[in-house]
Design a protein around this motif. Structure first.
Motif, PDB file in Angstrom:
ATOM      1  N   GLY A 139      27.889   4.639 -24.134  1.00  0.00           N
ATOM      2  CA  GLY A 139      28.477   5.629 -25.060  1.00  0.00           C
ATOM      3  C   GLY A 139      28.579   4.988 -26.918  1.00  0.00           C
ATOM      4  N   SER A 140      29.103   6.155 -27.212  1.00  0.00           N
ATOM      5  CA  SER A 140      28.557   6.790 -28.705  1.00  0.00           C
ATOM      6  C   SER A 140      29.701   6.788 -29.682  1.00  0.00           C
ATOM      7  CB  SER A 140      27.976   7.845 -29.049  1.00  0.00           C
ATOM      8  OG  SER A 140      27.686   8.547 -28.870  1.00  0.00           O
ATOM      9  N   GLY A 141      29.481   6.210 -31.369  1.00  0.00           N
ATOM     10  CA  GLY A 141      30.855   6.471 -32.044  1.00  0.00           C
ATOM     11  C   GLY A 141      30.602   6.279 -33.341  1.00  0.00           C
ATOM     12  N   HIS A 142      31.808   6.672 -34.190  1.00  0.00           N
ATOM     13  CA  HIS A 142      31.016   5.960 -35.698  1.00  0.00           C
ATOM     14  C   HIS A 142      30.565   5.140 -36.042  1.00  0.00           C
ATOM     15  CE1 HIS A 142      33.064  10.196 -36.236  1.00  0.00           C
ATOM     16  NE2 HIS A 142      32.152  10.983 -37.119  1.00  0.00           N
ATOM     17  N   ASP A 143      30.519   4.340 -35.553  1.00  0.00           N
ATOM     18  CA  ASP A 143      30.743   2.689 -35.509  1.00  0.00           C
ATOM     19  C   ASP A 143      31.375   1.466 -34.703  1.00  0.00           C
ATOM     20  OD1 ASP A 143      33.263   2.472 -35.680  1.00  0.00           O
ATOM     21  OD2 ASP A 143      33.697   2.336 -38.603  1.00  0.00           O
ATOM     22  N   ALA A 144      31.251   0.449 -34.623  1.00  0.00           N
ATOM     23  CA  ALA A 144      31.012  -0.209 -34.202  1.00  0.00           C
ATOM     24  C   ALA A 144      32.688  -0.157 -32.624  1.00  0.00           C
ATOM     25  CB  ALA A 144      31.222  -1.569 -33.699  1.00  0.00           C
ATOM     26  N   ASP A 145      33.474   0.261 -33.740  1.00  0.00           N
ATOM     27  CA  ASP A 145      35.091   0.331 -33.200  1.00  0.00           C
ATOM     28  C   ASP A 145      34.927   1.842 -32.814  1.00  0.00           C
ATOM     29  OD1 ASP A 145      36.204  -2.083 -35.180  1.00  0.00           O
ATOM     30  OD2 ASP A 145      37.121  -0.588 -36.593  1.00  0.00           O
ATOM     31  N   ASP A 146      34.599   2.221 -33.117  1.00  0.00           N
ATOM     32  CA  ASP A 146      34.774   4.345 -32.785  1.00  0.00           C
ATOM     33  C   ASP A 146      34.264   3.821 -31.311  1.00  0.00           C
ATOM     34  OD1 ASP A 146      35.396   6.708 -32.663  1.00  0.00           O
ATOM     35  OD2 ASP A 146      34.009   7.046 -33.099  1.00  0.00           O
ATOM     36  N   ALA A 147      33.398   3.201 -30.840  1.00  0.00           N
ATOM     37  CA  ALA A 147      32.137   3.324 -29.418  1.00  0.00           C
ATOM     38  C   ALA A 147      32.321   1.906 -28.875  1.00  0.00           C
ATOM     39  CB  ALA A 147      30.405   3.006 -29.740  1.00  0.00           C
ATOM     40  N   ALA A 148      33.515   1.273 -28.716  1.00  0.00           N
ATOM     41  CA  ALA A 148      33.585  -0.212 -28.235  1.00  0.00           C
ATOM     42  C   ALA A 148      34.098   0.586 -27.248  1.00  0.00           C
ATOM     43  CB  ALA A 148      34.758  -0.069 -29.067  1.00  0.00           C
ATOM     44  N   PRO A 149      33.154  -0.231 -25.729  1.00  0.00           N
ATOM     45  CA  PRO A 149      33.746  -0.022 -24.389  1.00  0.00           C
ATOM     46  C   PRO A 149      35.210  -0.297 -24.163  1.00  0.00           C
ATOM     47  CG  PRO A 149      31.534  -1.391 -25.296  1.00  0.00           C
ATOM     48  CD  PRO A 149      32.056  -1.340 -26.154  1.00  0.00           C
ATOM     49  N   VAL A 162      28.741  16.679 -37.605  1.00  0.00           N
ATOM     50  CA  VAL A 162      30.782  15.241 -37.974  1.00  0.00           C
ATOM     51  C   VAL A 162      29.399  13.641 -37.771  1.00  0.00           C
ATOM     52  CG1 VAL A 162      31.571  16.564 -36.486  1.00  0.00           C
ATOM     53  CG2 VAL A 162      30.391  15.057 -35.589  1.00  0.00           C
ATOM     54  N   TYR A 163      28.726  13.616 -37.952  1.00  0.00           N
ATOM     55  CA  TYR A 163      27.977  11.629 -38.014  1.00  0.00           C
ATOM     56  C   TYR A 163      27.485  11.506 -39.416  1.00  0.00           C
ATOM     57  CZ  TYR A 163      28.703  11.344 -33.235  1.00  0.00           C
ATOM     58  OH  TYR A 163      29.754  11.438 -31.659  1.00  0.00           O
ATOM     59  N   LEU A 164      27.840  12.682 -40.213  1.00  0.00           N
ATOM     60  CA  LEU A 164      27.366  12.772 -41.767  1.00  0.00           C
ATOM     61  C   LEU A 164      28.317  11.677 -42.611  1.00  0.00           C
ATOM     62  CD1 LEU A 164      25.407  14.864 -42.876  1.00  0.00           C
ATOM     63  CD2 LEU A 164      25.047  13.484 -42.628  1.00  0.00           C
ATOM     64  N   ARG A 213      23.050   7.900 -43.282  1.00  0.00           N
ATOM     65  CA  ARG A 213      23.153   9.323 -43.965  1.00  0.00           C
ATOM     66  C   ARG A 213      23.166   9.329 -45.208  1.00  0.00           C
ATOM     67  NH1 ARG A 213      29.019   6.249 -40.281  1.00  0.00           N
ATOM     68  NH2 ARG A 213      28.248   7.349 -37.972  1.00  0.00           N
ATOM     69  N   GLU A 214      22.875   8.032 -46.180  1.00  0.00           N
ATOM     70  CA  GLU A 214      22.188   8.073 -47.819  1.00  0.00           C
ATOM     71  C   GLU A 214      21.245   9.367 -47.532  1.00  0.00           C
ATOM     72  OE1 GLU A 214      23.754   6.903 -50.622  1.00  0.00           O
ATOM     73  OE2 GLU A 214      25.374   6.293 -49.175  1.00  0.00           O
ATOM     74  N   ARG A 215      20.449   9.118 -45.990  1.00  0.00           N
ATOM     75  CA  ARG A 215      19.543  10.260 -46.853  1.00  0.00           C
ATOM     76  C   ARG A 215      19.762  11.704 -46.026  1.00  0.00           C
ATOM     77  NH1 ARG A 215      14.438   8.265 -48.423  1.00  0.00           N
ATOM     78  NH2 ARG A 215      13.701  10.522 -48.309  1.00  0.00           N
ATOM     79  N   ASP A 216      20.783  11.992 -45.007  1.00  0.00           N
ATOM     80  CA  ASP A 216      21.419  12.932 -44.914  1.00  0.00           C
ATOM     81  C   ASP A 216      20.469  13.300 -43.599  1.00  0.00           C
ATOM     82  OD1 ASP A 216      23.133  14.148 -46.866  1.00  0.00           O
ATOM     83  OD2 ASP A 216      21.850  14.480 -48.819  1.00  0.00           O
ATOM     84  N   LEU A 217      20.803  12.419 -42.994  1.00  0.00           N
ATOM     85  CA  LEU A 217      20.290  12.570 -41.649  1.00  0.00           C
ATOM     86  C   LEU A 217      21.961  11.814 -40.946  1.00  0.00           C
ATOM     87  CD1 LEU A 217      16.993  10.630 -42.073  1.00  0.00           C
ATOM     88  CD2 LEU A 217      17.697  13.064 -41.256  1.00  0.00           C
ATOM     89  N   PRO A 218      22.384  13.357 -40.110  1.00  0.00           N
ATOM     90  CA  PRO A 218      23.231  12.364 -38.838  1.00  0.00           C
ATOM     91  C   PRO A 218      23.144  11.318 -38.245  1.00  0.00           C
ATOM     92  CG  PRO A 218      23.300  14.537 -38.494  1.00  0.00           C
ATOM     93  CD  PRO A 218      21.643  14.445 -39.661  1.00  0.00           C
ATOM     94  N   ALA A 219      23.698   9.840 -37.829  1.00  0.00           N
ATOM     95  CA  ALA A 219      23.433   9.178 -37.525  1.00  0.00           C
ATOM     96  C   ALA A 219      24.600   9.092 -36.974  1.00  0.00           C
ATOM     97  CB  ALA A 219      22.385   7.858 -38.603  1.00  0.00           C
ATOM     98  N   ARG A 220      24.729   7.983 -35.898  1.00  0.00           N
ATOM     99  CA  ARG A 220      26.099   7.461 -34.519  1.00  0.00           C
ATOM    100  C   ARG A 220      25.281   6.058 -33.906  1.00  0.00           C
ATOM    101  NH1 ARG A 220      26.231  11.612 -30.486  1.00  0.00           N
ATOM    102  NH2 ARG A 220      24.648  11.790 -29.145  1.00  0.00           N
ATOM    103  N   TYR A 221      26.425   5.247 -33.455  1.00  0.00           N
ATOM    104  CA  TYR A 221      25.964   3.810 -33.022  1.00  0.00           C
ATOM    105  C   TYR A 221      26.699   3.539 -31.341  1.00  0.00           C
ATOM    106  CZ  TYR A 221      27.565  -1.499 -32.751  1.00  0.00           C
ATOM    107  OH  TYR A 221      27.879  -2.399 -32.329  1.00  0.00           O
ATOM    108  N   VAL A 222      25.518   3.209 -30.969  1.00  0.00           N
ATOM    109  CA  VAL A 222      25.687   3.399 -29.989  1.00  0.00           C
ATOM    110  C   VAL A 222      25.826   2.239 -28.760  1.00  0.00           C
ATOM    111  CG1 VAL A 222      24.021   3.961 -27.618  1.00  0.00           C
ATOM    112  CG2 VAL A 222      23.569   5.324 -29.391  1.00  0.00           C
ATOM    113  N   SER A 223      26.380   2.113 -28.060  1.00  0.00           N
ATOM    114  CA  SER A 223      26.685   0.448 -26.935  1.00  0.00           C
ATOM    115  C   SER A 223      26.490   0.776 -25.694  1.00  0.00           C
ATOM    116  CB  SER A 223      28.406   0.138 -27.141  1.00  0.00           C
ATOM    117  OG  SER A 223      28.954   1.149 -25.883  1.00  0.00           O
TER     118      SER A 223
END
Length: 270
Positions: free
Chosen positions: A234-244, A100-102, A177-187
């Protein structure tokens, strides 16, 4: 390492609001690299609602504040014992697929420059490629506070060639993600020694999923993988998604925000 954390977020309104509803992702993750020994969350004038652990393994709880209110403070205080796991996220239970993190977001969408940066790197395997992508982002974006904002995208930060930890994380996520590696943002938080390191105690980094090893953290802003100086929230797709802290205020009042975070090392017991 034993770390003491205090984190205060203050909201002020030029006209009292009728009330607030907040969703807080402010409880440290459960994994092999950290253990919470004491943790307290308080919202001035607030009432704690339901809490749950989401599919990514993060604890989220709801708070409400009844108005009228012209000032609201969210205060966190606690202690966490940490240990270095070389950035590998071990013992963290989650139920959603890494795939899902692609999915790109507005803050992590790739453009031609990000694609060029991502595909300029080779690697013997996924882990090696992830390390090389992190180093490439660190070279491409110099740490410089004040030149980017909360809604600066990865593409914009790369074009500027400057940014802060949020921008490094977004750019690394986009490249992975451009290299097909799932990645996510961590706060989370970072204990920054008094040796000239410029980064704030509130910090952010990326995690990249590298096959059988699973999720591995990469802090391109500091050129390292998270160690025992880091506390993961915590984590999310980006900073908005992972906001504390996420929420809605009801009323016409204009909001201003002040954040104070302190992370200090506790003395070891004899």
């Amino acid at each position: 390492m034993r770390l003491k954390i205090t984190h205060e977020t203050g909201y002020r309104y030029d006209h009292p609001v009728r009330g607030l509803v907040q969703s807080l992702r402010l409880t440290p993750s459960i994994h092999a690299g950290q253990r919470v020994t004491d943790w307290r969350i308080a919202v001035a004038g607030g009432q704690r609602g339901a809490g749950f652990r989401d599919g990514a393994g993060d604890w989220i709880e709801a708070w409400t504040v009844r108005g009228p209110a012209d000032e609201v403070t969210v205060a966190v205080a606690g202690e966490v014992e940490t240990r270095d796991t070389a950035g590998v996220l071990r013992g963290h239970r989650e139920t959603i697929s890494p795939l899902v993190y692609l999915r790109p977001t507005a803050l992590t969408a790739g453009d031609a420059a990000l694609r060029d940066l991502a595909h300029a790197e080779g690697g013997e395997d996924a882990l090696d490629l992830a390390h090389r992508l992190s180093a490439a982002v660190a070279r491409a974006i110099a740490y410089e506070p004040g030149v980017t904002g909360a809604q600066t995208s990865a593409a914009q930060a790369l074009a500027l060639g400057q940014g802060v930890c949020q921008d490094h994380a977004h750019a690394l996520i986009a490249c992975a993600r451009e290299r097909d590696l799932p990645a996510r943002y961590v706060s989370g938080y970072l204990h920054s020694n008094i040796d000239g390191q410029p980064h704030d105690a509130a910090h952010a980094w990326a995690e990249i999923h590298v096959g059988a090893l699973g999720w591995v953290g990469f802090d391109a802003a500091n050129g390292c993988c998270p160690d025992d100086r880091y506390v993961r929230l915590g984590s999310g797709h980006d900073a908005d998604d992972a906001a504390p802290v996420r929420g809605t205020a009801f009323g016409p009042g204009r909001e201003s925000l002040a954040v104070r975070v302190q992370v200090e090392e506790m003395g070891q017991e004899q």
